[in-house]
Design a protein around this motif. Structure first.
Motif, PDB file in Angstrom:
ATOM      1  N   SER A   1     -29.348  62.241  38.403  1.00 29.36           N
ATOM      2  CA  SER A   1     -29.216  63.339  39.363  1.00 29.36           C
ATOM      3  C   SER A   1     -28.469  62.925  40.616  1.00 29.36           C
ATOM      4  O   SER A   1     -28.690  63.461  41.701  1.00 29.36           O
ATOM      5  CB  SER A   1     -30.603  63.868  39.753  1.00 29.36           C
ATOM      6  N   THR A   2     -27.573  61.953  40.500  1.00 26.42           N
ATOM      7  CA  THR A   2     -26.805  61.487  41.643  1.00 26.42           C
ATOM      8  C   THR A   2     -25.320  61.630  41.363  1.00 26.42           C
ATOM      9  O   THR A   2     -24.885  61.742  40.212  1.00 26.42           O
ATOM     10  CB  THR A   2     -27.116  60.011  41.951  1.00 26.42           C
ATOM     11  N   GLY A   3     -24.520  61.617  42.443  1.00 26.32           N
ATOM     12  CA  GLY A   3     -23.074  61.660  42.321  1.00 26.32           C
ATOM     13  C   GLY A   3     -22.582  62.909  41.608  1.00 26.32           C
ATOM     14  O   GLY A   3     -23.180  63.983  41.727  1.00 26.32           O
TER      15      GLY A   3
ATOM     16  N   ALA B   1     -18.662  58.220  31.568  1.00 24.58           N
ATOM     17  CA  ALA B   1     -17.327  58.749  31.323  1.00 24.58           C
ATOM     18  C   ALA B   1     -17.080  58.978  29.842  1.00 24.58           C
ATOM     19  O   ALA B   1     -16.460  59.957  29.447  1.00 24.58           O
ATOM     20  CB  ALA B   1     -16.276  57.790  31.880  1.00 24.58           C
ATOM     21  N   PHE B   2     -17.571  58.082  28.980  1.00 26.72           N
ATOM     22  CA  PHE B   2     -17.362  58.284  27.548  1.00 26.72           C
ATOM     23  C   PHE B   2     -18.063  59.549  27.069  1.00 26.72           C
ATOM     24  O   PHE B   2     -17.515  60.334  26.297  1.00 26.72           O
ATOM     25  CB  PHE B   2     -17.860  57.098  26.740  1.00 26.72           C
ATOM     26  N   ALA B   3     -19.293  59.759  27.528  1.00 31.63           N
ATOM     27  CA  ALA B   3     -20.008  60.978  27.144  1.00 31.63           C
ATOM     28  C   ALA B   3     -19.249  62.201  27.613  1.00 31.63           C
ATOM     29  O   ALA B   3     -19.167  63.214  26.914  1.00 31.63           O
ATOM     30  CB  ALA B   3     -21.418  60.967  27.721  1.00 31.63           C
ATOM     31  N   LEU B   4     -18.669  62.138  28.782  1.00 35.09           N
ATOM     32  CA  LEU B   4     -17.877  63.234  29.311  1.00 35.09           C
ATOM     33  C   LEU B   4     -16.730  63.571  28.379  1.00 35.09           C
ATOM     34  O   LEU B   4     -16.394  64.734  28.159  1.00 35.09           O
ATOM     35  CB  LEU B   4     -17.330  62.830  30.690  1.00 35.09           C
TER      36      LEU B   4
ATOM     37  N   THR C   1     -27.646  68.603  32.000  1.00 35.82           N
ATOM     38  CA  THR C   1     -28.198  67.350  32.530  1.00 35.82           C
ATOM     39  C   THR C   1     -27.799  66.125  31.713  1.00 35.82           C
ATOM     40  O   THR C   1     -27.895  66.125  30.486  1.00 35.82           O
ATOM     41  CB  THR C   1     -29.732  67.442  32.591  1.00 35.82           C
ATOM     42  N   PHE C   2     -27.372  65.072  32.419  1.00 33.41           N
ATOM     43  CA  PHE C   2     -26.995  63.830  31.762  1.00 33.41           C
ATOM     44  C   PHE C   2     -28.185  62.876  31.731  1.00 33.41           C
ATOM     45  O   PHE C   2     -28.850  62.662  32.752  1.00 33.41           O
ATOM     46  CB  PHE C   2     -25.819  63.165  32.479  1.00 33.41           C
ATOM     47  N   TYR C   3     -28.428  62.278  30.553  1.00 36.63           N
ATOM     48  CA  TYR C   3     -29.533  61.336  30.380  1.00 36.63           C
ATOM     49  C   TYR C   3     -28.990  59.942  30.113  1.00 36.63           C
ATOM     50  O   TYR C   3     -28.031  59.751  29.360  1.00 36.63           O
ATOM     51  CB  TYR C   3     -30.429  61.771  29.222  1.00 36.63           C
TER      52      TYR C   3
ATOM     53  N   LYS D   1     -31.719  60.900  24.372  1.00 37.31           N
ATOM     54  CA  LYS D   1     -31.867  59.623  25.073  1.00 37.31           C
ATOM     55  C   LYS D   1     -30.656  59.313  25.939  1.00 37.31           C
ATOM     56  O   LYS D   1     -30.790  58.870  27.077  1.00 37.31           O
ATOM     57  CB  LYS D   1     -32.083  58.495  24.071  1.00 37.31           C
ATOM     58  N   ASN D   2     -29.453  59.523  25.387  1.00 36.59           N
ATOM     59  CA  ASN D   2     -28.221  59.239  26.123  1.00 36.59           C
ATOM     60  C   ASN D   2     -27.230  60.374  25.941  1.00 36.59           C
ATOM     61  O   ASN D   2     -27.006  60.837  24.823  1.00 36.59           O
ATOM     62  CB  ASN D   2     -27.588  57.926  25.652  1.00 36.59           C
TER      63      ASN D   2
END
Length: 296
Positions: free
Chosen positions: A58-60, A8-11, A49-51, A279-280
């Motif tokens: 790749s879920t949710g 959520a923070f990355a979002l 893509t989220f890392y 990485k993140n």
């Protein structure tokens, strides 16, 4: 819960804000004192893509994310001398839109004014004859932008940011120069992090400092045209939500290609780049910037 909060923070934070003070070719060249300039920029980025700790999620809702941003940025600059040393200061204000799509389409789009940035740079060493420059800059960003704690996407961050940067440029051979710059960014706390922190009530968000190294060649094709390429390595910036450390250190490598044209009516620049390794966070698949700078 820790994993979801990190997502959520990355979002909230990563798509709209750059992770460094990106420099254009010849930004390290000392300015001529007594000049005023206005720069208008258009920024367009796309993140997908989220890392998480180097592995793609790749879920949710992160199965096929797409986050696009568009921003218009106004910067007003003035150059002067401090004890015979060249210096420059500027104010910068963005206005933009963050639009989630794909598996994140359920999140609302946000449009509004971003946070105001003030910067000052000074050149303790400037040799125009031999094209050697050493500059030091300080930046302060104030939480003046649009922010709503009940939505994860915001054009403002609701926190202060400060940055110290040092850059050096000199010739390599002929009209080919090389530059290197290092900056460290510090973040104030956001005590009103709710939706972006997956909390029904406001909680605190803090972030550790973020250090970026950028370097690359600059080639002067003619009096009119200049091109450049930059490599960036970004490290640090792990976050804490409430009292929970998120273990989401930024470790990103990216590139940026630049082309500048100097005309009598002003300077036009185009830049294109993307992440090479992350990485993140959400990987940035495109960064396009178009700028126009004129003297007034």
């Amino acid at each position: 819960m820790k994993f979801l909060r990190s997502l959520a923070f990355a979002l909230m934070a990563l798509p709209f804000t750059a992770l460094a003070i990106d420099l254009q070719p010849n930004d390290i060249v000392a300015p001529i004192p007594g000049k005023n300039h206005a720069m208008i920029s258009y920024l367009n980025t796309d993140n997908s893509t989220f890392y998480r700790n180097g592995s793609a999620v790749s879920t949710g809702p992160y199965k096929s994310p797409d986050i696009s941003t568009q921003s218009a940025i106004l910067r007003l600059l003035t150059s002067y001398s401090v004890s015979d040393l060249p210096a420059v200061s500027y104010l910068q204000l963005p206005y933009g839109t963050i639009k989630p799509a794909g598996s994140l389409a359920a999140y609302p789009t946000d449009t509004g004014v971003g946070d105001l940035t003030f910067a000052t740079a000074i050149w303790p060493y400037s040799d125009r004859v031999n094209r050697r420059y050493l500059g030091i800059a300080g930046y302060l960003t104030a939480p003046t932008g649009s922010y709503n704690s009940q939505q994860p996407f915001n054009t403002g961050e609701n926190r202060y940011k400060s940055d110290i940067q040092m850059g050096y440029q000199q010739p390599i051979i002929g009209d080919l120069d090389g530059m290197i710059a290092v900056d460290t960014m510090w973040f104030g706390g956001n005590s009103q992090c709710a939706a972006a922190c997956l909390s029904t009530a406001n909680t605190s968000l803090t972030q550790k400092s973020l250090t970026t190294t950028q370097l690359g060649p600059i080639y002067k094709i003619s009096q009119t045209y200049t091109v450049g390429a930059s490599y960036f390595y970004v490290a640090g910036g792990a976050t804490t939500i409430g009292n929970t450390y998120q273990n989401n250190v930024v470790n990103t490598q990216r590139f940026l290609l630049s082309a500048l044209a100097y005309y009598p009516f002003g300077r036009i620049s185009l830049q294109y780049g993307r992440d090479m390794e992350i990485k993140n966070g959400f990987v940035e698949t495109r960064r396009f910037i178009m700028r126009y700078t004129t003297e007034f």
